[in-house]
Design a protein around this motif. Structure first.
Motif, mmCIF file in Angstrom:
data_model
loop_
_atom_site.group_PDB
_atom_site.id
_atom_site.type_symbol
_atom_site.label_atom_id
_atom_site.label_comp_id
_atom_site.label_asym_id
_atom_site.label_seq_id
_atom_site.Cartn_x
_atom_site.Cartn_y
_atom_site.Cartn_z
ATOM 1 N N ASP A 1 -3.075 -4.049 2.252
ATOM 2 C CA ASP A 1 -3.462 -2.838 2.982
ATOM 3 C C ASP A 1 -2.493 -2.539 4.118
ATOM 4 O O ASP A 1 -2.230 -1.376 4.437
ATOM 5 C CB ASP A 1 -4.886 -2.982 3.528
ATOM 6 C CG ASP A 1 -5.918 -3.027 2.408
ATOM 7 O OD1 ASP A 1 -5.599 -2.527 1.318
ATOM 8 O OD2 ASP A 1 -7.013 -3.578 2.631
ATOM 9 N N ASP A 2 -1.969 -3.582 4.742
ATOM 10 C CA ASP A 2 -1.018 -3.381 5.844
ATOM 11 C C ASP A 2 0.283 -2.770 5.335
ATOM 12 O O ASP A 2 0.919 -1.960 6.011
ATOM 13 C CB ASP A 2 -0.723 -4.715 6.543
ATOM 14 C CG ASP A 2 -1.959 -5.294 7.213
ATOM 15 O OD1 ASP A 2 -2.689 -4.521 7.859
ATOM 16 O OD2 ASP A 2 -2.194 -6.510 7.079
ATOM 17 N N ASP B 1 0.508 1.492 4.203
ATOM 18 C CA ASP B 1 0.744 2.615 5.117
ATOM 19 C C ASP B 1 2.181 2.702 5.616
ATOM 20 O O ASP B 1 2.492 3.548 6.456
ATOM 21 C CB ASP B 1 -0.210 2.508 6.320
ATOM 22 C CG ASP B 1 -1.669 2.633 5.906
ATOM 23 O OD1 ASP B 1 -1.928 3.321 4.903
ATOM 24 O OD2 ASP B 1 -2.528 2.033 6.576
#
Length: 312
Positions: free
Chosen positions: A77-78, A81
């Protein structure tokens, strides 16, 4: 060859569909770690250093070491983005003279093959780069990383050369080179002669990896169960000369002998002249001005004669 990437070159409003292929391959002979006794492969387990448990790939994350035992853990998830383009595009940023790109920046090379429908715009970009003697500076996302690269022409094919970012090139800082070091004219002339005696056109096919060939011979001999023939030992290099001029002269003579050449007489004369010490000019000593002769002193006999005349 198998394509490792498909996308398009974005050239202004022109889009060129291409396939990407690795242009190089390593020929190193690779080995596995095995048990000496029975040849069994050595395997490694993914074990946590804290609890000692074996960890599956699904439970592995990326960690950034802050030092002092602190670790920042990053998950998928990091990374989601981050500003990494997902479009399969090679974006042309600008065109620069080929000599302005320092070769130290080049990393890996890839061939670009056009799709059937993109052959004409592909040829257009290729020929335009050739005629203008420029390379295209591009950006491309490969292997989960944005990379700077160049597009150039090699043997009628567009080549993508990925590049290092400028801050990835270390500065060449050596204190000894800060000193005022220069060669004498005679040494420069001799070094030039050495370069000329070893000058040639570069033919990559003339060079081979002797170590790899010898290692392959050892492996083939093991497989065939025959004795390994030791390669002939290379001729030992002569001991390095202490004097720079002597080393250069010996190197020139050796290179010329290998080619069956003799030193031109004019060059030999120039070398001898360069070695001769500059003669010291002798300045003639100035003669001291001649002293006037002092009047001669009268002798005792002359004095007696003069006295006798006076008494008479």
């Amino acid at each position: 060859m198998r394509a490792i990437w498909k996308g398009a070159v974005s050239f202004g409003l022109v889009s060129i569909a291409v396939r990407l292929y690795s242009a190089t391959e390593e020929k190193d002979i690779r080995f596995h770690q095995v048990h000496r006794e029975d040849g069994g492969r050595i395997k490694y387990k993914r074990v946590c250093s804290i609890d000692g448990d074996e960890v599956s790939y699904d439970d592995i994350a990326k960690g950034y070491d802050l030092g002092g035992g602190e670790m920042v853990i990053l998950t998928d998830d990091d990374f989601a983005d981050l500003p990494l383009t997902t479009s399969r595009a090679i974006e042309v940023l600008e065109f620069v003279p080929v000599e302005q790109v320092d070769p130290i920046l080049y990393n890996k090379a890839y061939y670009l093959e056009p799709e059937q429908t993109a052959a004409k715009p592909y040829a257009l970009l290729r020929d335009a780069l050739t005629n203008t003697e420029r390379v295209a500076i591009v950006k491309v996302a490969l292997r989960q990383r944005e990379q700077l690269a160049t597009l150039r022409v090699r043997e009628n094919v567009l080549v993508l050369n990925t590049m290092l970012w400028p801050d990835e090139v270390r500065a060449a800082k050596f204190d000894i080179l800060d000193e005022d070091i220069s060669a004498r004219p005679a040494e420069l002339a001799m070094a030039g002669s050495l370069i000329e005696s070893m000058a040639a056109d570069f033919e990559p096919s003339a060079y081979t990896d002797n170590y790899r060939e010898a290692l392959q011979e050892v492996i083939d001999a093991k497989v065939a169960g025959r004795e390994v023939v030791q390669p002939e030992e290379a001729e030992e290099a002569p001991a390095a000369a202490v004097d720079l001029m002597a080393a250069l002269r010996a190197s020139v003579e050796r290179a010329r002998a290998a080619r069956g050449e003799a030193a031109p007489a004019a060059e030999e004369a120039a070398e001898e002249e360069a070695e001769e010490p500059t003669p010291i000019k002798k300045t003639a000593a100035k003669k001291a001005p001649a002293k006037k002769a002092a009047p001669a002193k009268k002798t005792t006999a002359a004095k007696k004669t003069t006295a006798a005349k006076k008494s008479a």
